[in-house]
Design an enzyme around this catalytic site. Structure first.
Site, PDB file in Angstrom:
ATOM      1  N   ASP A 290       0.814  -1.215   0.000  1.00  0.00           N
ATOM      2  CA  ASP A 290       0.000   0.000   0.000  1.00  0.00           C
ATOM      3  C   ASP A 290       0.852   1.272   0.000  1.00  0.00           C
ATOM      4  O   ASP A 290       2.008   1.255   0.420  1.00  0.00           O
ATOM      5  CB  ASP A 290      -0.872   0.051   1.269  1.00  0.00           C
ATOM      6  CG  ASP A 290      -1.976  -0.987   1.260  1.00  0.00           C
ATOM      7  OD1 ASP A 290      -1.945  -1.897   0.412  1.00  0.00           O
ATOM      8  OD2 ASP A 290      -2.862  -0.892   2.135  1.00  0.00           O
ATOM      9  N   ASP A 291       0.218   2.342  -0.409  1.00  0.00           N
ATOM     10  CA  ASP A 291       0.693   3.722  -0.236  1.00  0.00           C
ATOM     11  C   ASP A 291       1.729   4.184  -1.252  1.00  0.00           C
ATOM     12  O   ASP A 291       2.112   5.348  -1.249  1.00  0.00           O
ATOM     13  CB  ASP A 291       1.268   4.000   1.172  1.00  0.00           C
ATOM     14  CG  ASP A 291       0.243   3.850   2.272  1.00  0.00           C
ATOM     15  OD1 ASP A 291      -0.935   3.553   1.958  1.00  0.00           O
ATOM     16  OD2 ASP A 291       0.595   4.020   3.452  1.00  0.00           O
ATOM     17  N   HIS A 340      -6.169   3.229  -3.827  1.00  0.00           N
ATOM     18  CA  HIS A 340      -6.040   3.439  -2.376  1.00  0.00           C
ATOM     19  C   HIS A 340      -6.410   4.888  -2.039  1.00  0.00           C
ATOM     20  O   HIS A 340      -5.914   5.440  -1.072  1.00  0.00           O
ATOM     21  CB  HIS A 340      -4.613   3.110  -1.944  1.00  0.00           C
ATOM     22  CG  HIS A 340      -4.413   2.902  -0.465  1.00  0.00           C
ATOM     23  ND1 HIS A 340      -5.258   2.144   0.315  1.00  0.00           N
ATOM     24  CD2 HIS A 340      -3.437   3.350   0.373  1.00  0.00           C
ATOM     25  CE1 HIS A 340      -4.815   2.146   1.570  1.00  0.00           C
ATOM     26  NE2 HIS A 340      -3.720   2.879   1.638  1.00  0.00           N
ATOM     27  N   HIS A 344      -5.280   9.566   0.905  1.00  0.00           N
ATOM     28  CA  HIS A 344      -5.141   8.792   2.142  1.00  0.00           C
ATOM     29  C   HIS A 344      -5.868   9.377   3.339  1.00  0.00           C
ATOM     30  O   HIS A 344      -5.397   9.314   4.466  1.00  0.00           O
ATOM     31  CB  HIS A 344      -3.660   8.566   2.480  1.00  0.00           C
ATOM     32  CG  HIS A 344      -3.393   7.243   3.146  1.00  0.00           C
ATOM     33  ND1 HIS A 344      -3.529   7.065   4.506  1.00  0.00           N
ATOM     34  CD2 HIS A 344      -3.034   6.046   2.643  1.00  0.00           C
ATOM     35  CE1 HIS A 344      -3.223   5.803   4.804  1.00  0.00           C
ATOM     36  NE2 HIS A 344      -2.930   5.167   3.680  1.00  0.00           N
ATOM     37  N   TYR A 380      -6.326   2.807   5.998  1.00  0.00           N
ATOM     38  CA  TYR A 380      -6.503   2.334   7.378  1.00  0.00           C
ATOM     39  C   TYR A 380      -7.526   1.199   7.468  1.00  0.00           C
ATOM     40  O   TYR A 380      -7.896   0.779   8.559  1.00  0.00           O
ATOM     41  CB  TYR A 380      -6.879   3.479   8.327  1.00  0.00           C
ATOM     42  CG  TYR A 380      -6.020   4.696   8.125  1.00  0.00           C
ATOM     43  CD1 TYR A 380      -4.689   4.697   8.547  1.00  0.00           C
ATOM     44  CD2 TYR A 380      -6.492   5.820   7.466  1.00  0.00           C
ATOM     45  CE1 TYR A 380      -3.873   5.788   8.321  1.00  0.00           C
ATOM     46  CE2 TYR A 380      -5.685   6.918   7.231  1.00  0.00           C
ATOM     47  CZ  TYR A 380      -4.381   6.902   7.658  1.00  0.00           C
ATOM     48  OH  TYR A 380      -3.572   7.983   7.436  1.00  0.00           O
ATOM     49  N   HIS A 429       3.761  -2.239   3.093  1.00  0.00           N
ATOM     50  CA  HIS A 429       3.826  -0.901   2.513  1.00  0.00           C
ATOM     51  C   HIS A 429       5.142  -0.749   1.759  1.00  0.00           C
ATOM     52  O   HIS A 429       6.206  -0.842   2.379  1.00  0.00           O
ATOM     53  CB  HIS A 429       3.719   0.170   3.615  1.00  0.00           C
ATOM     54  CG  HIS A 429       2.413   0.118   4.338  1.00  0.00           C
ATOM     55  ND1 HIS A 429       2.188  -0.781   5.362  1.00  0.00           N
ATOM     56  CD2 HIS A 429       1.265   0.805   4.164  1.00  0.00           C
ATOM     57  CE1 HIS A 429       0.934  -0.624   5.802  1.00  0.00           C
ATOM     58  NE2 HIS A 429       0.350   0.323   5.092  1.00  0.00           N
TER      59      HIS A 429
END
Ligand code: NI
Length: 472
Positions: A290-291, A340, A344, A380, A429
């Site tokens: 992710d991210d 995603h 965020h 999250y 991540h």
């Protein structure tokens, strides 16, 4: 406090923002009673931004803790050393103050988010707008500040420095007059307060014609309910107000021929190779990242390619916008790309409309980079009914949380990932070097245990948009 490692990734163009409210630079934001619903988020859109120049990089700080989410991004501009320090110090002090002020809460998680956009990118000067979004308990706040710096080191300025110290009260009066001429009722006692100078001049930019655009934050001079208002002061007014540095910045903006923002050319989407693994038969595990993309993502792609492993990347729109070539590489090498969101934010705290905007902008950025997102993961892992109805894609969570963002430990990340069972979805991540370092041993460890590594869609099979999966 845990130590945080800022990550640098190359950025090729500007990260755009929604508009927001102001509080004094360098001071604690005054939480207003307003919650960050679309009534705040839908405030005036930023003026068109020049693309940022070559060599800009992004730093990211991210605590992927649903009980106290933090996600901050800011640029590093080549040569602008004074500005870079100011940006870094501002972000770190926001983060530290937030962590000191708010304890994690599962019921009502406090959240801090910080994004940026370039407002000026000239050969001599650069301007960066930071947008902070802080939400705690029943109150929330959105605010911005614009910082300027000389590219050859030199000085860095806050917006208020564009106005001569002796002219600041006159500048307040000019803004009050402009607000009244727009039909606003200025709150009398607030106009007389000495604090107002600090609150009014956090976000100042110049138009190409040399007008000074003052972004008046929510609750500054006007009742909270009015929201964010922009006031444009003509050069005939500001000539008497600007500092020497302010005149330099203004003349730089006027002299700058703003190049048209290039339209991103979507690369032809490369179809992933057909799934050859039947996870109803094979013991499958899906690795997810992710991210990103971040500064270590290409190294991760090298490792995955060497091992012949396909993973799933839940890409952030801002990061895809910054590194479209890495997103294209993911697709070309057979990985699955998921959305995603754009920036965020914790979706469950946003209105349905604001959630839709976050998800849609994420998809747009990923699509512009050349990928077609097939799955969605909310930041999250928090979502509500509105998230499900607006996602437009199957929602994919996880069952193995490596907590890599928290431990920053290669060993602990490996240990956690190797607890996977058949059908597991492993959360990691790719913005953390310690995680990327862990992947070769995770791959070999899982294979030794008899698992086949697949993408989440290979693992899960067909899922309906808005459905929620955490493992097979
Ligand atoms: Ni995330």
């Amino acid at each position: 406090m845990r130590s945080l490692r800022a990550l640098a990734v190359a950025v090729t163009s500007v990260v755009a923002l929604s508009a927001c409210a102001l509080t004094p630079v360098g001071s604690t934001p005054t939480p207003s009673s307003a919650t960050p619903t679309e009534s705040v988020l839908a405030q005036p859109t930023p003026t068109a931004s020049p693309p940022s120049g070559p060599g800009w990089t992004i730093e990211t700080v991210s605590h992927d803790d649903p009980a106290r989410p933090v996600h901050l991004q800011w640029p590093v501009v080549p040569g602008a050393t004074a500005l870079n320090s100011m940006l870094h110090d501002d972000m770190m002090s926001r983060e530290q103050r937030f962590l000191a002020e708010y304890l994690p809460s599962a019921e009502s998680p406090p959240e801090l988010q910080g994004m940026w956009e370039a407002v000026l990118d000239a050969p001599s000067w650069v301007g960066v707008r930071l947008e902070f979004y802080e939400f705690a308990g029943a109150s929330g706040g959105l605010w911005t500040e614009v910082l300027y710096g000389e590219k050859m080191g030199g000085q860095a300025l806050r917006s208020i420095d564009l106005i001569a110290p002796t002219a600041r009260q006159s500048a307040v009066e000019a803004v009050v007059a402009a607000l009244r001429s727009q039909g606003h009722e200025v709150v009398e006692e607030s106009a007389l307060s000495t604090d107002v100078q600090g609150q009014l001049f956090d976000d100042l930019v110049f138009s190409p014609r040399g007008e000074l655009i003052v972004r008046v934050g929510e609750g500054v001079l006007l009742p909270n309910s009015v929201g964010v208002v922009e006031v444009t002061l003509p050069p005939s007014t500001t000539d008497l107000l600007l500092s020497e540095a302010g005149v330099h910045v203004r003349d730089t903006v006027i002299a700058l021929t703003v190049p048209a923002t290039p339209t991103p050319t979507p690369a032809p989407a490369v179809e992933p190779p057909p799934a050859s693994t039947d996870c109803t038969v094979a013991q499958c595990v899906a690795l997810t990242f992710d991210d990103g993309p971040g500064g270590d993502t290409e190294r991760l792609l090298n490792d995955l390619a060497r091992e012949g492993v396909h993973a799933t990347f839940f890409v952030l729109g801002t990061a895809a916008h910054a590194k479209p070539e890495v997103v294209r590489r993911m697709v070309a090498e057979g990985h699955e790309v998921g959305n995603h969101t754009w920036s965020h934010k914790q979706l469950s705290k946003l209105s349905a409309r604001a959630q839709g905007t976050e998800m849609r902008r994420g998809i747009e950025a990923i699509t512009a980079a050349g990928a077609t997102p097939t799955v969605f993961r909310p930041p999250y892992g928090t979502y509500n009914a509105a998230t499900r109805s607006a996602a437009g894609l199957p929602i994919v969570l996880w069952d193995i949380d490596t907590l890599d963002w928290k431990t920053r430990s290669t060993e602990k990340t490996i240990e956690a990932a190797l607890t996977a069972k058949a059908g597991s979805i492993v959360l990691m991540h790719d913005i953390h070097a310690s995680t990327v370092d862990a992947v070769p041993q995770i791959v070999s460890g899982l294979r030794e245990r008899g698992f086949t590594l697949v993408t989440v869609s290979q693992l899960l099979g067909h899922k309906e948009p808005g459905s929620v999966s955490s493992r097979r």
